[in-house]
Motif scaffolding. Structure first.
Motif, short mmCIF file in Angstrom:
data_model
loop_
_atom_site.label_atom_id
_atom_site.label_comp_id
_atom_site.label_asym_id
_atom_site.label_seq_id
_atom_site.Cartn_x
_atom_site.Cartn_y
_atom_site.Cartn_z
N THR A 1 0.84 -1.20 0.00
CA THR A 1 0.00 0.00 0.00
C THR A 1 0.87 1.25 0.00
O THR A 1 0.75 2.10 0.86
CB THR A 1 -0.92 0.01 1.22
OG1 THR A 1 -0.11 -0.28 2.38
CG2 THR A 1 -2.01 -1.01 1.10
N GLU B 147 2.10 4.81 -1.26
CA GLU B 147 1.49 5.95 -1.94
C GLU B 147 2.55 6.77 -2.63
O GLU B 147 3.65 6.93 -2.12
CB GLU B 147 0.74 6.80 -0.92
CG GLU B 147 -0.38 6.00 -0.29
CD GLU B 147 -1.49 6.87 0.24
OE1 GLU B 147 -1.39 8.11 0.11
OE2 GLU B 147 -2.44 6.31 0.79
N ASP C 169 3.42 10.35 -5.29
CA ASP C 169 2.94 11.68 -5.62
C ASP C 169 2.28 11.71 -6.99
O ASP C 169 1.38 12.50 -7.24
CB ASP C 169 4.10 12.69 -5.61
CG ASP C 169 4.73 12.78 -4.22
OD1 ASP C 169 4.04 12.39 -3.26
OD2 ASP C 169 5.90 13.21 -4.11
N GLN D 159 4.90 5.97 -9.60
CA GLN D 159 4.33 4.64 -9.42
C GLN D 159 4.80 3.69 -10.53
O GLN D 159 5.13 2.54 -10.27
CB GLN D 159 2.80 4.74 -9.44
CG GLN D 159 2.14 3.42 -9.11
CD GLN D 159 0.85 3.63 -8.33
OE1 GLN D 159 0.25 4.70 -8.40
NE2 GLN D 159 0.43 2.63 -7.59
N HIS E 3 10.60 2.51 -2.68
CA HIS E 3 9.56 3.51 -2.50
C HIS E 3 10.12 4.77 -1.85
O HIS E 3 9.91 5.88 -2.32
CB HIS E 3 8.43 2.92 -1.63
CG HIS E 3 7.40 3.91 -1.21
ND1 HIS E 3 7.29 4.35 0.09
CD2 HIS E 3 6.45 4.56 -1.92
CE1 HIS E 3 6.30 5.24 0.16
NE2 HIS E 3 5.78 5.38 -1.04
#
Lengths: 170, 159
Positions: free
Chosen positions: B31, B33, B35, B40, B76
């Motif tokens: 999960t 996140e 910007d 991504q 990430h």
């Protein structure tokens, strides 16, 4: 000539069948131990300054790790007989479980650095417990063994490596 | 009986087709996140192209291994910190070496890996050339026949 070639190629490929592809070579050999400032499982802050100023072992362990239990008696013997200091890295474990494990099985470590999320392990290139590093008195990593370090591994891999380091520094 | 094996074949080829066309169906669900979509996308690309050091032949995105999870978290973090793909790959290389790349870097240590197949092709080419040459250069022997033999030969070939 073709027969010779066949035998040579066959020999090469035959050998390839029995190569160990599971053990990754460490990228940190002959490099300074990565900088750290972390808590031990007892809650003290330790940094590179607190590492033993002599040749020592750095053992990556966890209470969930069965092979760690297999190699545990060797570390107990090494520390009880004062053969070499052992610093632990409690890798991706829970503090209470780690403490319980040491209580039940005995604590061979000078101290155990807590690496709950595995971040310090990444800097060392750790990919799973147990792993053991041989670090010299300057804090330089000289050898890594992946998986169980039992008495045989100690005799056949670590003692010669330590002997070599001692000769080097004399 | 025949029908069943056809069904098996059909199922097998369907699964293979799905495996090939949908490499991400087994990806771990994190999960994280980001910007924007670009970040991504880079995360997906990097975790697909980097190999999990613990599990031999699974990429980071497909592995449930503890270290793979940690490395995804690091990717990430580094993406959010604005590091480029090259910088992230260098970070991984410094810790886990060539093994982490499915496409290893071209270095002295990996040169045989890259050009070994070409080397074997060239060696094989030389061998094949040698074999064909030898096959073509079989000595052609000329034999003089006397009249009787010549007549026999003509009879045999029906002249």
């Amino acid at each position: 000539m073709p027969a010779l070639f066949f035998i040579a190629l066959g020999g090469l490929l035959w050998r390839g069948l029995y190569l160990d592809t599971r053990t990754l070579p460490s990228m940190l050999i002959d490099k300074q131990m990565p900088k750290f400032s972390l808590e031990t499982i007892g809650g003290d802050i330790v940094t590179n300054e607190d590492l033993p100023e002599q040749i020592f072992l750095l053992n990556v362990w966890g209470s969930y790790c069965l092979p760690c239990l297999v190699e545990h008696p060797t570390f107990m013997r090494l520390s009880e007989e004062g053969e070499i200091p052992v610093v632990g890295i409690n890798y991706k474990d829970r503090n209470d479980l780690a403490k319980g494990w040491l209580e039940t099985n005995g604590n061979p470590f000078a101290y155990s650095i807590e690496d709950e999320n595995g971040r310090f392990g990444i800097d060392l290139g750790v990919y799973g417990a147990p792993e053991t590093y041989l670090v010299d008195s300057e804090g330089v990593i000289r050898y890594r063994h992946v998986s169980v370090l039992d008495e045989t591994v100690w005799l056949e891999e670590f003692l010669p490596a330590i002997e070599e380091l001692r000769l080097e520094s004399n | 009986m025949r029908r069943m094996s056809f069904n098996n074949l059909f199922l097998t080829s369907m699964s293979v087709f799905l495996l090939i066309t949908q490499p991400n169906i087994y990806a771990q669900v994190d999960t994280f996140e980001f910007d924007n979509d670009e970040q991504q996308g880079r995360f997906r690309q990097l975790s697909n192209e980097l190999r999990c050091p613990m599990c031999q032949n699974t990429n980071l995105s497909g592995s449930t291994g503890g270290v793979a999870e940690d490395l995804r978290r690091e990717i990430h973090r580094m993406i959010l910190e604005g590091m480029s793909n090259e910088e992230i790959e260098q970070f991984m290389f410094e810790r886990y070496g060539d093994f982490i790349f499915y496409r290893p870097r071209l270095r002295a240590e990996t040169i045989l890996l890259w050009f070994g197949p070409l080397l074997f092709l060239i060696i094989g080419g030389f061998i094949a050339y040698g074999i064909f040459r030898r096959a073509n250069s079989v000595d052609r022997v000329t034999v003089d026949l006397d009249e009787e033999q010549e007549a026999k030969l003509n009879e045999l070939v029906g002249k």
